[in-house]
Design a protein around this motif. Structure first.
Motif, PDB file in Angstrom:
ATOM      1  N   GLY A 118      36.308  15.954  10.748  1.00 52.36           N
ATOM      2  CA  GLY A 118      35.975  17.290  10.353  1.00 52.36           C
ATOM      3  C   GLY A 118      37.146  18.032   9.509  1.00 52.36           C
ATOM      4  N   ARG A 119      37.869  16.951   8.613  1.00 55.82           N
ATOM      5  CA  ARG A 119      38.668  17.414   7.587  1.00 55.82           C
ATOM      6  C   ARG A 119      37.719  17.914   6.507  1.00 55.82           C
ATOM      7  N   ASP A 120      38.581  18.908   5.581  1.00 54.04           N
ATOM      8  CA  ASP A 120      37.930  19.324   4.329  1.00 54.04           C
ATOM      9  C   ASP A 120      38.015  18.148   3.313  1.00 54.04           C
ATOM     10  N   TRP A 121      37.291  18.180   2.387  1.00 60.48           N
ATOM     11  CA  TRP A 121      37.253  17.111   1.387  1.00 60.48           C
ATOM     12  C   TRP A 121      36.814  17.709  -0.051  1.00 60.48           C
ATOM     13  N   TRP A 122      36.989  17.305  -0.963  1.00 61.36           N
ATOM     14  CA  TRP A 122      36.785  17.480  -2.581  1.00 61.36           C
ATOM     15  C   TRP A 122      35.893  16.080  -2.759  1.00 61.36           C
ATOM     16  N   LEU A 123      34.656  16.624  -3.553  1.00 57.05           N
ATOM     17  CA  LEU A 123      34.035  15.397  -3.937  1.00 57.05           C
ATOM     18  C   LEU A 123      33.980  15.384  -5.652  1.00 57.05           C
ATOM     19  N   PHE A 124      34.525  14.275  -6.066  1.00 64.45           N
ATOM     20  CA  PHE A 124      34.260  14.651  -7.762  1.00 64.45           C
ATOM     21  C   PHE A 124      33.496  13.747  -8.282  1.00 64.45           C
ATOM     22  N   ASP A 125      32.445  14.010  -9.019  1.00 63.38           N
ATOM     23  CA  ASP A 125      31.391  13.552  -9.665  1.00 63.38           C
ATOM     24  C   ASP A 125      30.791  12.213  -9.117  1.00 63.38           C
ATOM     25  N   ASP A 126      30.680  12.628  -7.783  1.00 64.85           N
ATOM     26  CA  ASP A 126      29.737  11.845  -6.654  1.00 64.85           C
ATOM     27  C   ASP A 126      30.314  10.430  -6.665  1.00 64.85           C
ATOM     28  N   ARG A 127      31.820  10.396  -6.828  1.00 60.04           N
ATOM     29  CA  ARG A 127      32.244   9.038  -6.990  1.00 60.04           C
ATOM     30  C   ARG A 127      33.900   8.942  -6.384  1.00 60.04           C
ATOM     31  N   LEU A 128      34.430  10.109  -6.285  1.00 57.19           N
ATOM     32  CA  LEU A 128      35.645  10.051  -5.687  1.00 57.19           C
ATOM     33  C   LEU A 128      35.713  11.059  -4.668  1.00 57.19           C
ATOM     34  N   LEU A 129      36.603  10.981  -3.580  1.00 57.51           N
ATOM     35  CA  LEU A 129      36.871  11.952  -2.434  1.00 57.51           C
ATOM     36  C   LEU A 129      38.432  12.184  -2.433  1.00 57.51           C
ATOM     37  N   ALA A 130      38.810  13.285  -2.329  1.00 57.10           N
ATOM     38  CA  ALA A 130      40.127  13.736  -1.834  1.00 57.10           C
ATOM     39  C   ALA A 130      39.991  14.506  -0.501  1.00 57.10           C
ATOM     40  N   VAL A 131      40.254  13.666   0.458  1.00 57.36           N
ATOM     41  CA  VAL A 131      39.971  14.263   1.949  1.00 57.36           C
ATOM     42  C   VAL A 131      41.603  14.765   2.415  1.00 57.36           C
ATOM     43  N   GLY A 132      41.649  16.237   2.982  1.00 53.25           N
ATOM     44  CA  GLY A 132      42.574  16.712   3.210  1.00 53.25           C
ATOM     45  C   GLY A 132      43.079  16.608   4.567  1.00 53.25           C
ATOM     46  N   HIS A 133      44.549  16.538   4.583  1.00 54.15           N
ATOM     47  CA  HIS A 133      45.125  16.300   5.983  1.00 54.15           C
ATOM     48  C   HIS A 133      46.023  17.750   6.091  1.00 54.15           C
ATOM     49  N   PHE A 134      46.164  17.947   7.211  1.00 50.87           N
ATOM     50  CA  PHE A 134      46.920  19.246   7.714  1.00 50.87           C
ATOM     51  C   PHE A 134      47.884  18.793   8.939  1.00 50.87           C
ATOM     52  N   ASP A 135      48.694  19.696   9.006  1.00 48.24           N
ATOM     53  CA  ASP A 135      49.701  19.416  10.157  1.00 48.24           C
ATOM     54  C   ASP A 135      49.086  20.374  11.170  1.00 48.24           C
ATOM     55  N   PRO A 136      49.615  20.137  12.516  1.00 45.73           N
ATOM     56  CA  PRO A 136      48.949  20.842  13.766  1.00 45.73           C
ATOM     57  C   PRO A 136      49.120  22.497  13.273  1.00 45.73           C
ATOM     58  N   ASP A 137      49.899  23.093  12.682  1.00 42.58           N
ATOM     59  CA  ASP A 137      49.835  24.533  12.234  1.00 42.58           C
ATOM     60  C   ASP A 137      48.685  24.670  11.152  1.00 42.58           C
ATOM     61  N   GLY A 138      48.435  23.977  10.730  1.00 45.25           N
ATOM     62  CA  GLY A 138      47.181  24.259   9.814  1.00 45.25           C
ATOM     63  C   GLY A 138      47.598  24.145   8.267  1.00 45.25           C
ATOM     64  N   ARG A 139      49.231  23.691   7.982  1.00 48.09           N
ATOM     65  CA  ARG A 139      49.585  23.572   6.735  1.00 48.09           C
ATOM     66  C   ARG A 139      49.079  22.316   5.883  1.00 48.09           C
ATOM     67  N   VAL A 140      48.750  22.288   4.899  1.00 49.55           N
ATOM     68  CA  VAL A 140      48.284  21.184   4.160  1.00 49.55           C
ATOM     69  C   VAL A 140      49.324  20.147   4.088  1.00 49.55           C
ATOM     70  N   LEU A 141      49.212  18.886   4.323  1.00 49.92           N
ATOM     71  CA  LEU A 141      50.088  17.906   4.183  1.00 49.92           C
ATOM     72  C   LEU A 141      49.767  16.961   2.563  1.00 49.92           C
ATOM     73  N   GLY A 142      48.367  17.066   2.352  1.00 51.52           N
ATOM     74  CA  GLY A 142      48.088  16.269   1.176  1.00 51.52           C
ATOM     75  C   GLY A 142      46.681  15.774   1.345  1.00 51.52           C
ATOM     76  N   SER A 143      46.466  15.182   0.252  1.00 51.87           N
ATOM     77  CA  SER A 143      44.894  14.332   0.098  1.00 51.87           C
ATOM     78  C   SER A 143      44.794  13.059   0.042  1.00 51.87           C
ATOM     79  N   GLN A 144      44.053  12.477   0.764  1.00 50.52           N
ATOM     80  CA  GLN A 144      43.664  11.047   0.822  1.00 50.52           C
ATOM     81  C   GLN A 144      42.630  10.684   0.053  1.00 50.52           C
ATOM     82  N   ILE A 145      42.675   9.709  -1.137  1.00 53.52           N
ATOM     83  CA  ILE A 145      41.784   9.482  -2.010  1.00 53.52           C
ATOM     84  C   ILE A 145      40.996   8.332  -1.676  1.00 53.52           C
ATOM     85  N   MET A 146      39.501   8.360  -1.604  1.00 50.24           N
ATOM     86  CA  MET A 146      38.647   7.591  -1.196  1.00 50.24           C
ATOM     87  C   MET A 146      37.623   7.146  -1.886  1.00 50.24           C
TER      88      MET A 146
END
Length: 174
Positions: A118-146
């Motif tokens: 249930g993490r947020d994600w960005w999808l770029f050009d139907d080929r690359l995902l940037a999946v968001g990671h958050f800490d327990p307080d909801g602050r963005v930790l960064g994005s994992q590329i897939m």
């Protein structure tokens, strides 16, 4: 797992060719740049929207080159104060060229499950995902590329399904 910073993720906007899509699944975000403006809005004070300028510039640069930037916000109703505030500032995103739609959870198809826990994600050009990671307080930790084709394909299908169910911003009231 290596995570990209927000600034590094935003560099992806300089490289995509056609479409950037964001799926938002959280009802509240702890974004430090937004804390002051959000608190002002909560108290009825004038809200300085300058915090949005870097984002709207980035979107405008992409959309002025003919790219699309889209977002679906899957939301709980009644909306949290944060989502109510987001709704009021969304026209600034739209002025930059971002197309934003809202999808109340009550309209989600039965049995629908979201990838990435249930993490947020960005999808770029139907080929690359940037999946968001958050800490327990909801602050963005960064994005994992897939880029695994099977994962990307599943997200493309989900994006298309949700996009057609979602309500354009101008038609969605809280």
């Amino acid at each position: 797992m290596e995570l990209l910073s927000g600034a590094e993720r935003n560099q992806l906007f300089e490289r995509f060719q056609h479409d950037a899509f964001h799926l938002e699944l959280r009802d509240d975000y702890s974004v430090p740049e937004e804390n002051g403006p959000f608190q002002n809005w909560l108290t009825g004070a004038t809200t300085d929207t300058a915090f949005l300028a870097p984002w709207t510039r980035l979107v405008y640069q992409a959309t002025s080159r003919g790219m699309t930037v889209r977002r679906v916000r899957v939301v709980t109703e009644p909306a949290t104060p944060y989502l109510q505030w987001e709704h009021t500032v969304t026209p600034l995103n739209q002025e930059a060229g971002e197309d934003i739609r809202w999808l109340p959870r009550r309209l989600l198809p039965d049995g629908l499950s979201f990838p990435f826990a249930g993490r947020d994600w960005w999808l770029f050009d139907d080929r690359l995902l940037a999946v968001g990671h958050f800490d327990p307080d909801g602050r963005v930790l960064g994005s994992q590329i897939m880029e695994a084709p099977d994962i990307v394909t599943a997200c493309v299908r989900l994006r298309d399904q949700l996009w057609h169910l979602a309500i354009p911003h101008a038609e969605y009231t809280l």
